[in-house]
Structure formats: C-alpha cells, structure tokens
Scaffold this active site. Sequence first.
Site, PDB file in Angstrom:
ATOM      1  N   HIS A  78       2.138   7.183   6.764  1.00  0.00           N
ATOM      2  CA  HIS A  78       3.104   6.795   7.739  1.00  0.00           C
ATOM      3  C   HIS A  78       4.235   6.908   7.602  1.00  0.00           C
ATOM      4  O   HIS A  78       5.202   5.999   6.748  1.00  0.00           O
ATOM      5  CB  HIS A  78       3.016   5.599   7.953  1.00  0.00           C
ATOM      6  CG  HIS A  78       1.674   4.723   9.202  1.00  0.00           C
ATOM      7  ND1 HIS A  78       1.495   3.624   8.869  1.00  0.00           N
ATOM      8  CD2 HIS A  78       1.051   5.125   9.822  1.00  0.00           C
ATOM      9  CE1 HIS A  78       0.411   3.041   9.210  1.00  0.00           C
ATOM     10  NE2 HIS A  78      -0.268   4.358  10.267  1.00  0.00           N
ATOM     11  N   THR A 101       5.744   4.432   3.705  1.00  0.00           N
ATOM     12  CA  THR A 101       5.920   2.366   5.197  1.00  0.00           C
ATOM     13  C   THR A 101       5.155   1.425   3.624  1.00  0.00           C
ATOM     14  O   THR A 101       5.201   0.923   3.658  1.00  0.00           O
ATOM     15  CB  THR A 101       5.271   3.264   6.091  1.00  0.00           C
ATOM     16  OG1 THR A 101       5.833   4.228   6.164  1.00  0.00           O
ATOM     17  CG2 THR A 101       5.077   1.980   6.925  1.00  0.00           C
ATOM     18  N   TRP A 102       4.390   2.356   2.776  1.00  0.00           N
ATOM     19  CA  TRP A 102       3.587   1.576   1.544  1.00  0.00           C
ATOM     20  C   TRP A 102       2.890   1.139   2.001  1.00  0.00           C
ATOM     21  O   TRP A 102       1.687  -0.028   1.976  1.00  0.00           O
ATOM     22  CB  TRP A 102       4.020   0.503   1.337  1.00  0.00           C
ATOM     23  CG  TRP A 102       5.588   0.637   0.282  1.00  0.00           C
ATOM     24  CD1 TRP A 102       5.807   0.736  -1.356  1.00  0.00           C
ATOM     25  CD2 TRP A 102       6.953   0.981   0.839  1.00  0.00           C
ATOM     26  NE1 TRP A 102       6.945   1.136  -1.224  1.00  0.00           N
ATOM     27  CE2 TRP A 102       7.692   0.616  -0.045  1.00  0.00           C
ATOM     28  CE3 TRP A 102       7.744   0.741   1.720  1.00  0.00           C
ATOM     29  CZ2 TRP A 102       8.799   1.140  -0.172  1.00  0.00           C
ATOM     30  CZ3 TRP A 102       8.788   0.440   2.150  1.00  0.00           C
ATOM     31  CH2 TRP A 102       9.854   1.473   1.164  1.00  0.00           C
ATOM     32  N   HIS A 103       1.947   1.888   3.194  1.00  0.00           N
ATOM     33  CA  HIS A 103       0.533   2.012   4.043  1.00  0.00           C
ATOM     34  C   HIS A 103      -0.789   3.151   3.445  1.00  0.00           C
ATOM     35  O   HIS A 103      -0.363   3.605   4.131  1.00  0.00           O
ATOM     36  CB  HIS A 103       0.884   2.547   5.339  1.00  0.00           C
ATOM     37  CG  HIS A 103       1.388   1.117   6.201  1.00  0.00           C
ATOM     38  ND1 HIS A 103       2.178   1.879   7.329  1.00  0.00           N
ATOM     39  CD2 HIS A 103       1.829   0.166   5.807  1.00  0.00           C
ATOM     40  CE1 HIS A 103       2.824   0.446   7.451  1.00  0.00           C
ATOM     41  NE2 HIS A 103       2.780  -0.101   6.930  1.00  0.00           N
ATOM     42  N   SER A 104      -0.128   3.091   2.078  1.00  0.00           N
ATOM     43  CA  SER A 104      -1.138   4.257   1.503  1.00  0.00           C
ATOM     44  C   SER A 104      -2.535   3.984   2.204  1.00  0.00           C
ATOM     45  O   SER A 104      -2.966   3.231   1.614  1.00  0.00           O
ATOM     46  CB  SER A 104      -1.526   4.673  -0.011  1.00  0.00           C
ATOM     47  OG  SER A 104       0.254   4.628   0.090  1.00  0.00           O
TER      48      SER A 104
END
Length: 460
Positions: free
Chosen positions: A161, A377-380
């Site tokens: 994200h 967003t560290w939403h990998s």
Amino acid sequence: MKKTEDDLLRAIEQLGFPIIDDLQDTAIGNLGFERQVKTVTTEGKRLDAATAYIHPLLNDGQHPNLHVLCESKVIRVLFDEHKRAVGVEYTPNPEYMIISTATERARMTVKARKMVVISCGALGSPLILERSGVGSPDILEQASVSLVADVPGVGSDYQDHNLVFWPFKTNLGPADTLDALWSGRMSPEEAVANRLMQYSGCDMHGKYRPSKEEIKEMGPEFEKHWKAEYQDYPSKPLMITASAAAFVGDPSLVPAGAYYSLGSYTAYPKSRGHIHITGPNWEDPPDLETGFFTEAVDVTKQIYAYKVIREMMRRTSMYRGELPIGHPEFPAGSEAVLVDLDAPLAGDFEKPLGKIKYTPEDDKAIEKFLRKHIGTTWHSLGTCAMKPRHEGGVVDKTLNVYGTQGLKVVDLSICPENVAANTQITAYTVGEKGADIIMRELGLADAKQEGMNLNGHLLV
C-alpha cells in the site's frame, strides 16, 4: 483520543463523507469513515500477535512440543531426493548476537518428520524458497543455486500500500499527541499518567472514492483505469486514509510541538515489484524493486487523496496550517500555497473553508513531492501467490509449494491481490486457516474440540 476523533469526524462529515460505525459491515457498505477500533485490554494494555498467540502457549505448561528459537536466521529448506522437505538450515543472526567463534557461525539444522512450514512474510519467504532451489531457473543460475523446483512466480508480483503521511500544525497540547513522548520531552511515566502508552495515535480510518466530476478531472488515462477496475464495483475503495496524532518521522527535524498527520495509501495499487536473491547465502543483499509508481495511475490516485486530506484538516478546530517539511512547494500565488495561522503576518486571517482550486502546475508540485517521499505501509504481500502455477502461482489451494512435497507457505506472501485494509487481520486469518489445513493433514482435526490451540500447532 475522543477530542481529536470528534474534531476530525465533524470535519469529514462537512465534506459529505458518511460516518460509519463499522467499515467492515458490508451490509451497510464499506465506504466512509469510522472511529478507529483499538486492541486495548480492560487493563489498558495494547495487544500484538506475540502476546495474544505465542506467549500464552509458552507459559501454560501444556505445549512441551512448542519451541521458539529467537535471534536466528533461516538459510534454506532441505530436500531429499524426492523433493520432499526434510528440514531447515539456520544460523545465529549476527544482527542480534555476538558471534565470536567458528562454531557459533556454523550452519545448524532442524529435521522435520512431517512437513516444513515457511512463514517469513512477503520479503522473507521468497528468498528462503530461492536459496532452497525453488524459483525461476534463470534467477537461481545467476545466484549459483541448484534447481530443485521450477517455480518462476517466486518473488514476483510484490505489492504494497503506497503510503505518505501529511503533517499539520495544531493547537493541541502535549498530552493530546505522541510528539512529546516520541521526542523524549515526555517521560514514559508521564505518558502512562496521560494514558498515552495505550494510545496508538490513530483516531480514524476511512475508505473512499472520487465523484464523477473528480474522475473526469483526473484525466483520460485514469478514466480508462477506473472503468476497467472500479466502475462496476461500487464498494471498492480507491484510497484509504488513517490518522496519526504526531509528526510521523524523525522528531529532530521539526520544532517541538503537537502535530497531527493524515496518511493516504492506495487501496489497490496497479504497480508491481519483485524481490529475488543475488547469491546462495543469506548475507547476499536481495534484489528488491518495490515498483512504486511504475504505473502513472497510482500517482494520480495519491494526488487526489492529498487534496481530500487537506480539505479534511482545514475544517478541524485543531488546524493551524501545514508543516512545510511534509508538503509540496507550490508556485508563488497559487491557491494551494501552504498556510500558517500562527505566523505574525497572518493577523486575524481566518481558517479558509472554501475548497482549494488546484492548477496543473500545482498537480506537478504534488507529483514531484510524492515521487520523492512515497513509502511503504509495511503491508507487503503477493510474492508467493496462491494461484495456478502457469499464471505465476507459487502455492496451491492447500498452501503446498508447487514442485515439492511436505512444504507449505503460510503468510501474506500467498495473497494474489491486495486488500483494502490494514493487513494485520488478513495475516491472522491466513494463519488460522493455514493451521486448520495443517491440522487436518496431520490427523489433528479433532484437536480443536479437545481444547488445543490452532496457532500452537501452526507454530510447532
């Protein structure tokens, strides 16, 4: 905090966005804004996966088969001649341990009788697979790794994200935001007294789409993208916004104060990236390409979100202007020029409530800032996707890695497409479902009825 929650939601409502009790309640639609749900216990403690899932199992005395090995790094999965996973090779991690002897640097193994489950996330899991010989033959050959299974999709289709936080100056006090705590001006004891230790700083979460007029303004390329991927899906958000009661960044870069930031992240980025190994050892730096903004429509989405966010904050009671370090530099004379309501020359200047009219030059200034500052967003996710092998998939519907036996991946890397939310709950859901699949395959389907914890078995 309720004060900032109420202020922000009032401003959002003025812009015509609906306020919803639960954005996940699809019965009423999932477009709008809500008060952020917070995972805080009745004792005022915030929760995370470790304290909620792992620590109880380690401390209850009922799971002697559960072992957690910390400060270690997985190198690769070991296979037998039938391509069955039979163990894992690992080494002490020098990032966390003082390595002084050759013995401590040695590679060690853990043998597996039933199966091996990789759960190292969208960045870690594909690298372990490739170091193990599972991946694209070309990439493995370049990295000097022998091929075990030809699975070209490993490490491809990296998604995230795309995120940027926009900071604003406020009239809030030191106990209303996290700035004083983060910068060291407030002690942890003071933060506890002010209930800041249980405060995530996030008051609001929202999902939204542009109006028909805004879609036209965003240009023909975006219109084409909109018609293909959004127009026929009325509940699919274009952008997501969350708040942070602080300057999200190095506090030494800004004057002491109380700031408030609104973050915009692209719900479904079209851009894609990749992550691959460059050598056989875990120390070899990976080839990581996030792919952010490789598709122009993703920039257009963020420009739209910036305009929405500024209008939100301009209508709050706390707003005192934009913090220049975190905003574009607009041309002189532009309506979009940044505001400082506390500047000496501002005098009796009142907060502007009319919507800013942006010019093409203003849009270029926003794009320039975005291309320099857009972040993760560290939403990998997506790098070991669950889909058919010939379509770039890595795992099948029961999480088995193609071309191997006794090997599964259970983490966000299996998601073939993004989700319009923080990925934390999605990660928990993948873990729970993965545990259920593993238990059935191991003949432990009745363990749930016997009071055994699903996640305990997933982690064993």
